[in-house]
Motif scaffolding. Structure first.
Motif, PDB file in Angstrom:
ATOM      1  N   ALA A 128       5.874  -7.362 -26.469  1.00  0.00           N
ATOM      2  CA  ALA A 128       5.177  -7.198 -27.744  1.00  0.00           C
ATOM      3  C   ALA A 128       3.818  -6.554 -27.523  1.00  0.00           C
ATOM      4  N   ALA A 129       3.743  -5.539 -26.682  1.00  0.00           N
ATOM      5  CA  ALA A 129       2.466  -4.925 -26.330  1.00  0.00           C
ATOM      6  C   ALA A 129       2.059  -3.826 -27.303  1.00  0.00           C
ATOM      7  N   GLY A 130       2.847  -3.582 -28.346  1.00  0.00           N
ATOM      8  CA  GLY A 130       2.541  -2.497 -29.275  1.00  0.00           C
ATOM      9  C   GLY A 130       1.373  -2.824 -30.180  1.00  0.00           C
ATOM     10  N   ALA A 131       0.859  -1.779 -30.832  1.00  0.00           N
ATOM     11  CA  ALA A 131      -0.221  -1.935 -31.808  1.00  0.00           C
ATOM     12  C   ALA A 131       0.392  -1.976 -33.197  1.00  0.00           C
ATOM     13  N   LEU A 132      -0.120  -2.840 -34.062  1.00  0.00           N
ATOM     14  CA  LEU A 132       0.433  -3.039 -35.395  1.00  0.00           C
ATOM     15  C   LEU A 132      -0.708  -3.210 -36.381  1.00  0.00           C
ATOM     16  N   TRP A 133      -0.627  -2.532 -37.537  1.00  0.00           N
ATOM     17  CA  TRP A 133      -1.649  -2.678 -38.572  1.00  0.00           C
ATOM     18  C   TRP A 133      -1.089  -2.222 -39.905  1.00  0.00           C
ATOM     19  N   PHE A 134      -1.852  -2.511 -40.982  1.00  0.00           N
ATOM     20  CA  PHE A 134      -1.505  -2.093 -42.333  1.00  0.00           C
ATOM     21  C   PHE A 134      -2.463  -1.005 -42.785  1.00  0.00           C
ATOM     22  N   GLU A 135      -1.961  -0.080 -43.588  1.00  0.00           N
ATOM     23  CA  GLU A 135      -2.783   0.928 -44.262  1.00  0.00           C
ATOM     24  C   GLU A 135      -2.442   0.862 -45.732  1.00  0.00           C
ATOM     25  N   PRO A 136      -3.372   0.656 -46.638  1.00  0.00           N
ATOM     26  CA  PRO A 136      -4.706   0.161 -46.369  1.00  0.00           C
ATOM     27  C   PRO A 136      -4.636  -1.232 -45.738  1.00  0.00           C
ATOM     28  N   PRO A 137      -5.743  -1.703 -45.169  1.00  0.00           N
ATOM     29  CA  PRO A 137      -5.714  -2.966 -44.428  1.00  0.00           C
ATOM     30  C   PRO A 137      -5.566  -4.213 -45.295  1.00  0.00           C
ATOM     31  N   ALA A 138      -5.705  -4.098 -46.608  1.00  0.00           N
ATOM     32  CA  ALA A 138      -5.585  -5.246 -47.503  1.00  0.00           C
ATOM     33  C   ALA A 138      -4.995  -4.771 -48.824  1.00  0.00           C
ATOM     34  N   GLY A 139      -4.466  -5.722 -49.591  1.00  0.00           N
ATOM     35  CA  GLY A 139      -3.899  -5.355 -50.879  1.00  0.00           C
ATOM     36  C   GLY A 139      -3.712  -6.570 -51.763  1.00  0.00           C
ATOM     37  N   THR A 140      -3.270  -6.318 -52.983  1.00  0.00           N
ATOM     38  CA  THR A 140      -3.020  -7.378 -53.949  1.00  0.00           C
ATOM     39  C   THR A 140      -1.522  -7.676 -54.003  1.00  0.00           C
ATOM     40  N   VAL A 141      -1.164  -8.814 -54.548  1.00  0.00           N
ATOM     41  CA  VAL A 141       0.241  -9.206 -54.660  1.00  0.00           C
ATOM     42  C   VAL A 141       1.021  -8.103 -55.383  1.00  0.00           C
ATOM     43  N   GLY A 142       2.117  -7.684 -54.776  1.00  0.00           N
ATOM     44  CA  GLY A 142       2.973  -6.655 -55.356  1.00  0.00           C
ATOM     45  C   GLY A 142       2.616  -5.232 -54.945  1.00  0.00           C
ATOM     46  N   GLN A 143       1.462  -5.040 -54.329  1.00  0.00           N
ATOM     47  CA  GLN A 143       1.042  -3.700 -53.905  1.00  0.00           C
ATOM     48  C   GLN A 143       1.822  -3.285 -52.666  1.00  0.00           C
ATOM     49  N   GLU A 144       2.186  -2.019 -52.610  1.00  0.00           N
ATOM     50  CA  GLU A 144       2.888  -1.514 -51.433  1.00  0.00           C
ATOM     51  C   GLU A 144       1.877  -0.993 -50.417  1.00  0.00           C
ATOM     52  N   LEU A 145       1.973  -1.523 -49.198  1.00  0.00           N
ATOM     53  CA  LEU A 145       1.161  -1.074 -48.069  1.00  0.00           C
ATOM     54  C   LEU A 145       2.084  -0.360 -47.093  1.00  0.00           C
ATOM     55  N   GLN A 146       1.513   0.283 -46.115  1.00  0.00           N
ATOM     56  CA  GLN A 146       2.288   0.883 -45.036  1.00  0.00           C
ATOM     57  C   GLN A 146       2.094   0.022 -43.792  1.00  0.00           C
ATOM     58  N   LEU A 147       3.189  -0.456 -43.225  1.00  0.00           N
ATOM     59  CA  LEU A 147       3.167  -1.207 -41.979  1.00  0.00           C
ATOM     60  C   LEU A 147       3.353  -0.188 -40.862  1.00  0.00           C
ATOM     61  N   ILE A 148       2.370  -0.081 -39.974  1.00  0.00           N
ATOM     62  CA  ILE A 148       2.381   0.959 -38.953  1.00  0.00           C
ATOM     63  C   ILE A 148       2.427   0.315 -37.582  1.00  0.00           C
ATOM     64  N   GLY A 149       3.296   0.818 -36.728  1.00  0.00           N
ATOM     65  CA  GLY A 149       3.412   0.308 -35.380  1.00  0.00           C
ATOM     66  C   GLY A 149       3.503   1.435 -34.372  1.00  0.00           C
ATOM     67  N   LEU A 150       2.855   1.257 -33.230  1.00  0.00           N
ATOM     68  CA  LEU A 150       2.900   2.224 -32.133  1.00  0.00           C
ATOM     69  C   LEU A 150       3.170   1.459 -30.844  1.00  0.00           C
ATOM     70  N   GLY A 151       3.926   2.054 -29.948  1.00  0.00           N
ATOM     71  CA  GLY A 151       4.141   1.478 -28.632  1.00  0.00           C
ATOM     72  C   GLY A 151       5.172   0.369 -28.589  1.00  0.00           C
ATOM     73  N   PHE A 152       6.093   0.354 -29.536  1.00  0.00           N
ATOM     74  CA  PHE A 152       7.158  -0.638 -29.552  1.00  0.00           C
ATOM     75  C   PHE A 152       8.423  -0.037 -28.938  1.00  0.00           C
ATOM     76  N   PRO A 153       9.430  -0.866 -28.659  1.00  0.00           N
ATOM     77  CA  PRO A 153      10.683  -0.324 -28.135  1.00  0.00           C
ATOM     78  C   PRO A 153      11.286   0.697 -29.102  1.00  0.00           C
ATOM     79  N   ALA A 154      11.872   1.738 -28.550  1.00  0.00           N
ATOM     80  CA  ALA A 154      12.462   2.806 -29.361  1.00  0.00           C
ATOM     81  C   ALA A 154      13.748   2.348 -30.030  1.00  0.00           C
ATOM     82  N   ASP A 155      13.976   2.871 -31.226  1.00  0.00           N
ATOM     83  CA  ASP A 155      15.238   2.680 -31.953  1.00  0.00           C
ATOM     84  C   ASP A 155      15.646   1.210 -32.080  1.00  0.00           C
TER      85      ASP A 155
END
Length: 194
Positions: A128-155
């Motif tokens: 679990a050494a990958g980087a993970l974050w949300f864009e934007p970093p916060a939101g309100t209930v029902g808002q769609e965010l983007q979950l972004i991950g780098l450095g995780f196992p492929a496929d």
């Protein structure tokens, strides 16, 4: 007298509407340009989304990563001056970098980060050494965010667990380079960090 009152009322209504629309028009004209990347960082070759608001309407969007180079066409603003265009992270040194945006006579810079990629040793499935974050970093209930991950196992499947839904929920799959950008709707949780 009654006719005069109607005319005064009609004139007042017309002036009131003109004032309201004039104020709205003036406020619209004063919207400052803004631009940002979703996600704000990526590995060389990863596609990011460049979003802009408040630029001239129906105009070509030009982008460069070197203010001395001729910018390349990237897309078009819509009728209200907003745009969403694809941007592939160029072969630049890891760390903060700048993108230079030109739309007609408006120039804007926006920062993105090139993340180092060690393709010679991708992470193991249990790592679990990958980087993970949300864009934007916060939101309100029902808002769609983007979950972004780098450095995780492929496929591999990407599942999310929240305090609102303790059972893992499959949201997508990582790409061949171990990165992903997936939609995530903020669940019904109390305000605060989760």
């Amino acid at each position: 007298m009654r006719k005069t009152v109607r005319r005064v009322v009609a004139w007042g209504l017309a002036m009131g509407l003109a004032a309201v629309f004039g104020i709205v028009g003036a406020a619209r004209a004063e919207i400052a340009p803004n631009a940002y990347f979703l996600p704000s960082q990526g590995v060389v070759g990863q596609e990011l989304t460049l979003v802009g608001t408040g630029f001239p309407s129906d105009a070509e969007v030009l982008v460069s990563t070197d203010d001395r180079d001729q910018p390349s066409p990237a897309g078009q603003t819509n009728r209200v001056g907003n745009f969403t265009v694809s941007f592939t992270v160029p072969a630049l040194a890891p760390g903060p970098q700048m993108a230079f945006i030109t739309v007609e006579d408006v120039e804007w810079t926006v920062q993105f980060t090139v993340v180092a990629s060690d393709a010679s040793s991708p992470p193991d499935a249990g790592d679990a050494a990958g980087a993970l974050w949300f864009e934007p970093p916060a939101g309100t209930v029902g808002q769609e965010l983007q979950l972004i991950g780098l450095g995780f196992p492929a496929d591999t499947d990407v599942s999310v667990t929240t305090s609102a839904s303790p059972a893992p929920t499959l949201v997508g799959k990582s790409g061949s380079n171990g990165s992903f950008t997936l939609p995530f709707t903020v669940p019904d949780l109390a305000p605060g960090q989760h």
